[in-house]
Design a protein around this motif. Structure first.
Motif, PDB file in Angstrom:
ATOM      1  N   ALA A 120      -0.824   6.927 -19.650  1.00  0.00           N
ATOM      2  CA  ALA A 120      -0.751   5.465 -20.292  1.00  0.00           C
ATOM      3  C   ALA A 120      -0.896   4.465 -19.408  1.00  0.00           C
ATOM      4  O   ALA A 120      -0.506   4.397 -18.174  1.00  0.00           O
ATOM      5  N   ALA A 121      -1.204   3.110 -19.724  1.00  0.00           N
ATOM      6  CA  ALA A 121      -1.694   2.067 -18.983  1.00  0.00           C
ATOM      7  C   ALA A 121      -0.106   1.747 -18.414  1.00  0.00           C
ATOM      8  O   ALA A 121       0.776   1.651 -19.109  1.00  0.00           O
ATOM      9  N   SER A 122       0.046   1.268 -17.165  1.00  0.00           N
ATOM     10  CA  SER A 122       1.107   0.947 -16.639  1.00  0.00           C
ATOM     11  C   SER A 122       1.215  -0.692 -16.820  1.00  0.00           C
ATOM     12  O   SER A 122       0.246  -1.466 -16.794  1.00  0.00           O
ATOM     13  N   ARG A 123       2.563  -1.206 -17.142  1.00  0.00           N
ATOM     14  CA  ARG A 123       3.017  -2.504 -17.403  1.00  0.00           C
ATOM     15  C   ARG A 123       3.391  -3.049 -15.895  1.00  0.00           C
ATOM     16  O   ARG A 123       3.850  -4.240 -15.852  1.00  0.00           O
ATOM     17  N   ALA A 124       3.424  -2.277 -14.774  1.00  0.00           N
ATOM     18  CA  ALA A 124       4.169  -2.940 -13.553  1.00  0.00           C
ATOM     19  C   ALA A 124       2.912  -3.681 -12.906  1.00  0.00           C
ATOM     20  O   ALA A 124       1.927  -3.628 -13.129  1.00  0.00           O
ATOM     21  N   SER A 125       3.565  -4.768 -12.044  1.00  0.00           N
ATOM     22  CA  SER A 125       3.068  -5.714 -11.428  1.00  0.00           C
ATOM     23  C   SER A 125       1.949  -5.124 -10.306  1.00  0.00           C
ATOM     24  O   SER A 125       2.234  -3.875  -9.743  1.00  0.00           O
ATOM     25  N   ALA A 126       0.848  -5.768  -9.910  1.00  0.00           N
ATOM     26  CA  ALA A 126       0.009  -5.162  -8.656  1.00  0.00           C
ATOM     27  C   ALA A 126       0.935  -4.968  -7.444  1.00  0.00           C
ATOM     28  O   ALA A 126       0.791  -3.912  -6.761  1.00  0.00           O
ATOM     29  N   ALA A 127       1.990  -5.647  -7.366  1.00  0.00           N
ATOM     30  CA  ALA A 127       2.879  -5.816  -6.047  1.00  0.00           C
ATOM     31  C   ALA A 127       3.773  -4.679  -6.119  1.00  0.00           C
ATOM     32  O   ALA A 127       3.860  -3.743  -5.137  1.00  0.00           O
ATOM     33  N   LEU A 129       3.156  -1.744  -7.918  1.00  0.00           N
ATOM     34  CA  LEU A 129       2.246  -0.562  -7.743  1.00  0.00           C
ATOM     35  C   LEU A 129       1.686  -0.398  -6.357  1.00  0.00           C
ATOM     36  O   LEU A 129       1.763   0.537  -5.688  1.00  0.00           O
ATOM     37  N   GLU A 130       1.607  -1.351  -5.492  1.00  0.00           N
ATOM     38  CA  GLU A 130       1.352  -1.523  -4.121  1.00  0.00           C
ATOM     39  C   GLU A 130       2.509  -0.867  -3.082  1.00  0.00           C
ATOM     40  O   GLU A 130       2.453   0.011  -2.409  1.00  0.00           O
ATOM     41  N   ARG A 131       3.773  -1.278  -3.872  1.00  0.00           N
ATOM     42  CA  ARG A 131       4.987  -0.780  -3.098  1.00  0.00           C
ATOM     43  C   ARG A 131       5.170   0.711  -3.316  1.00  0.00           C
ATOM     44  O   ARG A 131       5.630   1.428  -2.529  1.00  0.00           O
ATOM     45  N   GLY A 132       4.823   1.084  -4.742  1.00  0.00           N
ATOM     46  CA  GLY A 132       4.998   2.496  -5.097  1.00  0.00           C
ATOM     47  C   GLY A 132       3.952   3.275  -4.197  1.00  0.00           C
ATOM     48  O   GLY A 132       4.272   4.510  -3.726  1.00  0.00           O
ATOM     49  N   LYS A 133       2.808   2.788  -4.074  1.00  0.00           N
ATOM     50  CA  LYS A 133       1.763   3.374  -3.084  1.00  0.00           C
ATOM     51  C   LYS A 133       2.356   3.823  -1.854  1.00  0.00           C
ATOM     52  O   LYS A 133       2.018   4.904  -1.261  1.00  0.00           O
ATOM     53  N   THR A 134       2.785   2.808  -1.129  1.00  0.00           N
ATOM     54  CA  THR A 134       3.220   2.806   0.019  1.00  0.00           C
ATOM     55  C   THR A 134       4.528   3.887   0.303  1.00  0.00           C
ATOM     56  O   THR A 134       4.455   4.647   1.182  1.00  0.00           O
ATOM     57  N   LEU A 135       5.255   3.696  -0.711  1.00  0.00           N
ATOM     58  CA  LEU A 135       6.457   4.825  -0.508  1.00  0.00           C
ATOM     59  C   LEU A 135       5.792   6.207  -0.556  1.00  0.00           C
ATOM     60  O   LEU A 135       6.418   7.086   0.095  1.00  0.00           O
ATOM     61  N   ALA A 136       5.004   6.530  -1.761  1.00  0.00           N
ATOM     62  CA  ALA A 136       4.301   7.790  -1.793  1.00  0.00           C
ATOM     63  C   ALA A 136       3.562   8.278  -0.707  1.00  0.00           C
ATOM     64  O   ALA A 136       3.724   9.602  -0.316  1.00  0.00           O
ATOM     65  N   MET A 137       3.102   7.477   0.037  1.00  0.00           N
ATOM     66  CA  MET A 137       1.982   7.888   1.052  1.00  0.00           C
ATOM     67  C   MET A 137       2.534   7.625   2.363  1.00  0.00           C
ATOM     68  O   MET A 137       2.027   8.322   3.260  1.00  0.00           O
ATOM     69  N   THR A 138       3.424   6.715   2.516  1.00  0.00           N
ATOM     70  CA  THR A 138       3.679   6.427   4.011  1.00  0.00           C
ATOM     71  C   THR A 138       5.432   6.503   4.020  1.00  0.00           C
ATOM     72  O   THR A 138       5.754   6.886   5.079  1.00  0.00           O
ATOM     73  N   ALA A 208       9.139   1.344  -8.636  1.00  0.00           N
ATOM     74  CA  ALA A 208       7.652   1.183  -8.074  1.00  0.00           C
ATOM     75  C   ALA A 208       6.966   2.706  -7.966  1.00  0.00           C
ATOM     76  O   ALA A 208       5.904   2.959  -8.204  1.00  0.00           O
ATOM     77  N   VAL A 209       7.758   3.526  -7.021  1.00  0.00           N
ATOM     78  CA  VAL A 209       7.087   4.880  -7.091  1.00  0.00           C
ATOM     79  C   VAL A 209       6.787   5.495  -8.364  1.00  0.00           C
ATOM     80  O   VAL A 209       5.717   6.360  -8.537  1.00  0.00           O
ATOM     81  N   ALA A 210       7.747   5.438  -9.146  1.00  0.00           N
ATOM     82  CA  ALA A 210       7.460   6.233 -10.497  1.00  0.00           C
ATOM     83  C   ALA A 210       6.162   5.624 -11.204  1.00  0.00           C
ATOM     84  O   ALA A 210       5.426   6.244 -11.817  1.00  0.00           O
ATOM     85  N   ALA A 211       6.018   4.227 -11.102  1.00  0.00           N
ATOM     86  CA  ALA A 211       4.922   3.621 -11.696  1.00  0.00           C
ATOM     87  C   ALA A 211       3.615   3.901 -11.021  1.00  0.00           C
ATOM     88  O   ALA A 211       2.681   4.100 -11.780  1.00  0.00           O
ATOM     89  N   TRP A 212       3.544   3.874  -9.966  1.00  0.00           N
ATOM     90  CA  TRP A 212       2.212   4.482  -9.072  1.00  0.00           C
ATOM     91  C   TRP A 212       2.072   5.869  -9.221  1.00  0.00           C
ATOM     92  O   TRP A 212       0.690   6.145  -9.603  1.00  0.00           O
ATOM     93  N   LEU A 213       3.102   6.815  -9.087  1.00  0.00           N
ATOM     94  CA  LEU A 213       2.814   8.141  -9.355  1.00  0.00           C
ATOM     95  C   LEU A 213       2.294   8.238 -10.702  1.00  0.00           C
ATOM     96  O   LEU A 213       1.075   9.272 -10.920  1.00  0.00           O
ATOM     97  N   SER A 214       2.769   7.824 -11.644  1.00  0.00           N
ATOM     98  CA  SER A 214       2.342   8.145 -13.085  1.00  0.00           C
ATOM     99  C   SER A 214       0.840   7.539 -13.503  1.00  0.00           C
ATOM    100  O   SER A 214       0.506   8.012 -14.439  1.00  0.00           O
ATOM    101  N   GLN A 215       0.156   6.778 -12.545  1.00  0.00           N
ATOM    102  CA  GLN A 215      -1.149   6.248 -12.844  1.00  0.00           C
ATOM    103  C   GLN A 215      -2.244   7.044 -11.867  1.00  0.00           C
ATOM    104  O   GLN A 215      -3.369   6.733 -12.110  1.00  0.00           O
ATOM    105  N   GLN A 216      -1.746   7.947 -11.135  1.00  0.00           N
ATOM    106  CA  GLN A 216      -2.787   8.593 -10.390  1.00  0.00           C
ATOM    107  C   GLN A 216      -3.413   9.887 -11.239  1.00  0.00           C
ATOM    108  O   GLN A 216      -2.863  10.436 -11.845  1.00  0.00           O
ATOM    109  N   PRO A 217      -4.679   9.871 -11.035  1.00  0.00           N
ATOM    110  CA  PRO A 217      -5.428  11.093 -11.509  1.00  0.00           C
ATOM    111  C   PRO A 217      -5.287  12.299 -11.186  1.00  0.00           C
ATOM    112  O   PRO A 217      -4.820  12.404  -9.718  1.00  0.00           O
ATOM    113  N   ALA A 218      -5.163  13.265 -11.796  1.00  0.00           N
ATOM    114  CA  ALA A 218      -4.454  14.634 -11.318  1.00  0.00           C
ATOM    115  C   ALA A 218      -5.761  15.478 -10.954  1.00  0.00           C
ATOM    116  O   ALA A 218      -5.409  16.426 -10.378  1.00  0.00           O
TER     117      ALA A 218
END
Length: 245
Positions: A120-127, A129-138, A208-218
């Protein structure tokens, strides 16, 4: 195949199906018909909430269990049965089942690989989602929060034999499990690494991490055979047959 007394099976199926139907629409696959007394037929109580073959429920809360490592699924079933995880419908369904039967259930779902549903499309802001990506990957070294990828694999699809994938998991479910670890409602073998990590994260981090993870293609979502490096912190559940989450 381990047997389950028919009275217990019928009671479990009816109880879990009624509980699930009271809050969500049953996610059945009208094209899938299992022979009587097959594992697919026996596990109707599971797929009523978790979707056909365990592909995930339609409400954004019941997670995908299809294709997760068998050891991880077994450990979570055991934790529900023994009270380490708190959710009454699951506890009621599993309370009379043996370890052998739980292993059979876990193995069946681990062998299922239905296609992943679109996120489902996320309503999280770009900032956010970027924070979520950083936590997930770094991760966040300043607070000793390791990257999700350090334990769950560089592709975040899990690692055999017992670490689950994080892709194709709904935002609300991810957030709720962090809350359960933080509040002590979900527990694993000591040292409980996920509880320790959750308590180092802020509510904004978790969102943030929940928003980013839920948007990634599996993609195919298959777990990796191994990690390229040791786990970044002690994790008691990985010393036996459990999952990191």
């Amino acid at each position: 195949m381990p047997s389950l007394p028919f009275r217990s099976l019928i009671a479990a199926v009816l109880g879990a199906s009624l509980s699930c139907a009271s809050s969500v629409s049953v996610a059945a696959d009208p094209q899938q018909v299992y022979p009587p007394d097959s594992m697919g037929a026996r596990l109707a109580a599971c797929t009523a909430c978790h979707g056909a073959q365990g592909k995930a429920g339609p409400d954004g809360y019941y997670p995908r269990i299809a294709g997760k490592p068998a050891d991880y699924l077994f450990n979570q079933l055991r934790h529900f049965r023994d009270g380490r995880r708190q959710y009454p419908p699951m506890q009621g369904l599993l309370e009379n089942l043996s370890d052998d039967y739980l292993k059979t259930i876990a193995g069946w779902f681990a062998d299922q690989h239905p296609p992943y549903e679109a996120s489902a499309a996320s309503r999280a802001s770009a900032a956010t989602l970027e924070r979520g990506k950083t936590l997930a990957m770094t991760g966040d070294p300043s607070r000793k929060v390791p990257a999700c990828a350090a334990c769950h694999g560089s592709a975040l699809t899990g690692v055999l034999p017992a670490i689950p994938g994080l892709l194709g998991v709904p935002h609300d479910y991810i957030s709720s499990q962090f809350g359960a670890w933080t509040n002590g409602l979900r527990k694993a073998s000591a040292p409980d690494c996920m509880a320790d990590i959750a308590r180092r994260m802020t509510p904004d981090d978790i969102s943030a991490v929940a928003a980013w993870l839920s948007q990634q293609p599996a993609g195919e979502g298959l777990p990796a055979a191994s990690l390229p490096a040791p786990l970044p912190l002690a994790c008691g559940s990985q010393a036996t047959t459990g999952g990191a989450s």
